[in-house]
Design a protein around this motif. Sequence first.
Motif, PDB file in Angstrom:
ATOM      1  N   CYS A   1      -0.820  11.366  -8.454  1.00  0.00           N
ATOM      2  CA  CYS A   1      -0.501  10.503  -7.310  1.00  0.00           C
ATOM      3  C   CYS A   1      -1.278   9.206  -7.480  1.00  0.00           C
ATOM      4  CB  CYS A   1      -0.878  11.198  -6.012  1.00  0.00           C
ATOM      5  SG  CYS A   1      -0.626  10.212  -4.532  1.00  0.00           S
ATOM      6  N   LEU A   2      -0.559   8.141  -7.711  1.00  0.00           N
ATOM      7  CA  LEU A   2      -1.157   6.831  -7.936  1.00  0.00           C
ATOM      8  C   LEU A   2      -1.206   6.050  -6.630  1.00  0.00           C
ATOM      9  CD1 LEU A   2      -2.152   4.551  -9.831  1.00  0.00           C
ATOM     10  CD2 LEU A   2       0.259   3.884 -10.052  1.00  0.00           C
ATOM     11  N   ALA A   3      -2.378   5.541  -6.319  1.00  0.00           N
ATOM     12  CA  ALA A   3      -2.529   4.666  -5.163  1.00  0.00           C
ATOM     13  C   ALA A   3      -2.254   3.237  -5.592  1.00  0.00           C
ATOM     14  CB  ALA A   3      -3.936   4.789  -4.592  1.00  0.00           C
ATOM     15  N   ALA A   4      -1.164   2.681  -5.097  1.00  0.00           N
ATOM     16  CA  ALA A   4      -0.774   1.318  -5.457  1.00  0.00           C
ATOM     17  C   ALA A   4      -1.182   0.366  -4.337  1.00  0.00           C
ATOM     18  CB  ALA A   4       0.724   1.242  -5.678  1.00  0.00           C
ATOM     19  N   GLY A   5      -2.041  -0.572  -4.685  1.00  0.00           N
ATOM     20  CA  GLY A   5      -2.446  -1.552  -3.694  1.00  0.00           C
ATOM     21  C   GLY A   5      -3.739  -1.234  -2.981  1.00  0.00           C
ATOM     22  N   PHE A   6      -4.334  -0.084  -3.290  1.00  0.00           N
ATOM     23  CA  PHE A   6      -5.629   0.234  -2.707  1.00  0.00           C
ATOM     24  C   PHE A   6      -6.320   1.283  -3.571  1.00  0.00           C
ATOM     25  CE2 PHE A   6      -5.131   4.423  -0.539  1.00  0.00           C
ATOM     26  CZ  PHE A   6      -3.780   4.626  -0.747  1.00  0.00           C
TER      27      PHE A   6
ATOM     28  N   VAL B   1       0.858  -1.177   0.000  1.00  0.00           N
ATOM     29  CA  VAL B   1       0.000   0.000   0.000  1.00  0.00           C
ATOM     30  C   VAL B   1       0.897   1.230   0.000  1.00  0.00           C
ATOM     31  CG1 VAL B   1      -1.705   1.292   1.287  1.00  0.00           C
ATOM     32  CG2 VAL B   1      -1.851  -1.190   1.205  1.00  0.00           C
ATOM     33  N   GLN B   2       0.837   1.962  -1.063  1.00  0.00           N
ATOM     34  CA  GLN B   2       1.661   3.160  -1.131  1.00  0.00           C
ATOM     35  C   GLN B   2       1.084   4.154  -2.125  1.00  0.00           C
ATOM     36  OE1 GLN B   2       5.633   2.420  -2.549  1.00  0.00           O
ATOM     37  NE2 GLN B   2       4.965   1.145  -4.248  1.00  0.00           N
ATOM     38  N   LEU B   3       1.526   5.399  -1.959  1.00  0.00           N
ATOM     39  CA  LEU B   3       1.183   6.466  -2.884  1.00  0.00           C
ATOM     40  C   LEU B   3       2.450   6.870  -3.626  1.00  0.00           C
ATOM     41  CD1 LEU B   3      -1.048   8.677  -0.544  1.00  0.00           C
ATOM     42  CD2 LEU B   3      -1.815   7.086  -2.316  1.00  0.00           C
ATOM     43  N   VAL B   4       2.319   7.064  -4.930  1.00  0.00           N
ATOM     44  CA  VAL B   4       3.475   7.388  -5.753  1.00  0.00           C
ATOM     45  C   VAL B   4       3.161   8.622  -6.583  1.00  0.00           C
ATOM     46  CG1 VAL B   4       5.079   6.592  -7.508  1.00  0.00           C
ATOM     47  CG2 VAL B   4       4.086   4.944  -5.889  1.00  0.00           C
ATOM     48  N   GLU B   5       3.887   9.706  -6.288  1.00  0.00           N
ATOM     49  CA  GLU B   5       3.671  10.946  -7.033  1.00  0.00           C
ATOM     50  C   GLU B   5       4.495  10.971  -8.312  1.00  0.00           C
ATOM     51  OE1 GLU B   5       3.858  12.299  -2.587  1.00  0.00           O
ATOM     52  OE2 GLU B   5       4.959  10.936  -3.915  1.00  0.00           O
TER      53      GLU B   5
ATOM     54  N   PHE C   1      -3.656  12.305   8.260  1.00  0.00           N
ATOM     55  CA  PHE C   1      -3.496  11.422   7.105  1.00  0.00           C
ATOM     56  C   PHE C   1      -2.521  10.298   7.411  1.00  0.00           C
ATOM     57  CE2 PHE C   1      -5.917  13.821   4.049  1.00  0.00           C
ATOM     58  CZ  PHE C   1      -5.980  15.072   4.647  1.00  0.00           C
ATOM     59  N   ASP C   2      -2.929   9.085   7.076  1.00  0.00           N
ATOM     60  CA  ASP C   2      -2.110   7.904   7.346  1.00  0.00           C
ATOM     61  C   ASP C   2      -1.211   7.510   6.178  1.00  0.00           C
ATOM     62  OD1 ASP C   2      -4.531   6.098   9.397  1.00  0.00           O
ATOM     63  OD2 ASP C   2      -2.929   7.510   9.921  1.00  0.00           O
ATOM     64  N   TYR C   3      -1.662   7.785   4.960  1.00  0.00           N
ATOM     65  CA  TYR C   3      -0.910   7.344   3.788  1.00  0.00           C
ATOM     66  C   TYR C   3      -0.231   8.544   3.128  1.00  0.00           C
ATOM     67  CZ  TYR C   3      -3.931   3.285   4.391  1.00  0.00           C
ATOM     68  OH  TYR C   3      -4.596   2.209   4.919  1.00  0.00           O
ATOM     69  N   TRP C   4       1.049   8.371   2.813  1.00  0.00           N
ATOM     70  CA  TRP C   4       1.838   9.449   2.240  1.00  0.00           C
ATOM     71  C   TRP C   4       2.688   8.949   1.084  1.00  0.00           C
ATOM     72  CZ3 TRP C   4       1.905  14.560   3.866  1.00  0.00           C
ATOM     73  CH2 TRP C   4       1.191  14.831   5.033  1.00  0.00           C
TER      74      TRP C   4
ATOM     75  N   CYS D   1       1.559  13.905  -1.773  1.00  0.00           N
ATOM     76  CA  CYS D   1       0.154  13.549  -1.692  1.00  0.00           C
ATOM     77  C   CYS D   1      -0.068  12.711  -0.432  1.00  0.00           C
ATOM     78  CB  CYS D   1      -0.304  12.799  -2.926  1.00  0.00           C
ATOM     79  SG  CYS D   1       0.530  11.219  -3.238  1.00  0.00           S
ATOM     80  N   ALA D   2      -1.301  12.737   0.041  1.00  0.00           N
ATOM     81  CA  ALA D   2      -1.661  11.992   1.239  1.00  0.00           C
ATOM     82  C   ALA D   2      -3.108  11.560   1.152  1.00  0.00           C
ATOM     83  CB  ALA D   2      -1.432  12.844   2.491  1.00  0.00           C
ATOM     84  N   ALA D   3      -3.450  10.518   1.894  1.00  0.00           N
ATOM     85  CA  ALA D   3      -4.828  10.018   1.878  1.00  0.00           C
ATOM     86  C   ALA D   3      -5.201   9.471   3.238  1.00  0.00           C
ATOM     87  CB  ALA D   3      -4.981   8.933   0.806  1.00  0.00           C
ATOM     88  N   GLU D   4      -6.479   9.513   3.540  1.00  0.00           N
ATOM     89  CA  GLU D   4      -6.997   9.018   4.806  1.00  0.00           C
ATOM     90  C   GLU D   4      -8.384   8.431   4.582  1.00  0.00           C
ATOM     91  OE1 GLU D   4      -5.660   8.569   7.597  1.00  0.00           O
ATOM     92  OE2 GLU D   4      -7.350   8.174   8.920  1.00  0.00           O
ATOM     93  N   TYR D   5      -8.580   7.188   4.998  1.00  0.00           N
ATOM     94  CA  TYR D   5      -9.870   6.508   4.810  1.00  0.00           C
ATOM     95  C   TYR D   5     -10.958   7.214   5.602  1.00  0.00           C
ATOM     96  CZ  TYR D   5     -13.320   2.757   4.721  1.00  0.00           C
ATOM     97  OH  TYR D   5     -14.450   2.023   4.540  1.00  0.00           O
ATOM     98  N   LEU D   6     -12.044   7.543   4.916  1.00  0.00           N
ATOM     99  CA  LEU D   6     -13.210   8.217   5.515  1.00  0.00           C
ATOM    100  C   LEU D   6     -12.827   9.547   6.157  1.00  0.00           C
ATOM    101  CD1 LEU D   6     -15.167   5.220   7.097  1.00  0.00           C
ATOM    102  CD2 LEU D   6     -15.495   6.304   4.863  1.00  0.00           C
ATOM    103  N   GLY D   7     -11.796  10.161   5.628  1.00  0.00           N
ATOM    104  CA  GLY D   7     -11.310  11.410   6.213  1.00  0.00           C
ATOM    105  C   GLY D   7     -12.043  12.642   5.714  1.00  0.00           C
TER     106      GLY D   7
END
Length: 125
Positions: free
Chosen positions: A21-26, A1-5, A112-115, A95-101
């Motif tokens: 920003c590509l979300a890899a694995g989710f 699970v990662q983000l790739v800019e 944000f948990d994912y960066w 980039c960053a992401a957070e589930y239901l954020g």
Amino acid sequence: VQLVESGGDLVQPGGSLRLSCLAAGFSLHQHAIAWFRQAPGKEREGVACLSSNDASSWSAGFAKGRFTVSRASTKSTMYLQMNNLTPEYTARYYCAAEYLGGCRRGIPGTDFDYWGQGTPVTVSS
């Protein structure tokens, strides 16, 4: 699970760039998505955010009217469209992401948990 800019580059003043920003694995479905930046010698700061249900957003003062955050219909990629750039926008963008954020004012990084690892943007003639 990662983000790739990707998409960072050298651009002339007045130019535009679109960061991806590509979300890899989710999937970014049901995730708040955000962009941050860190200029040399400065602290990281929030740029723009879109909530998990796309119902709310936040943008820093310097980003309003210039930057737009969006997500692809495939839900696997988010974007930051940057227009009319000036040298003051030179920074590394994350980039960053957070589930239901959501997007609290200022979008604290701790929300944000994912960066991603960041992509460099240089605005110079």
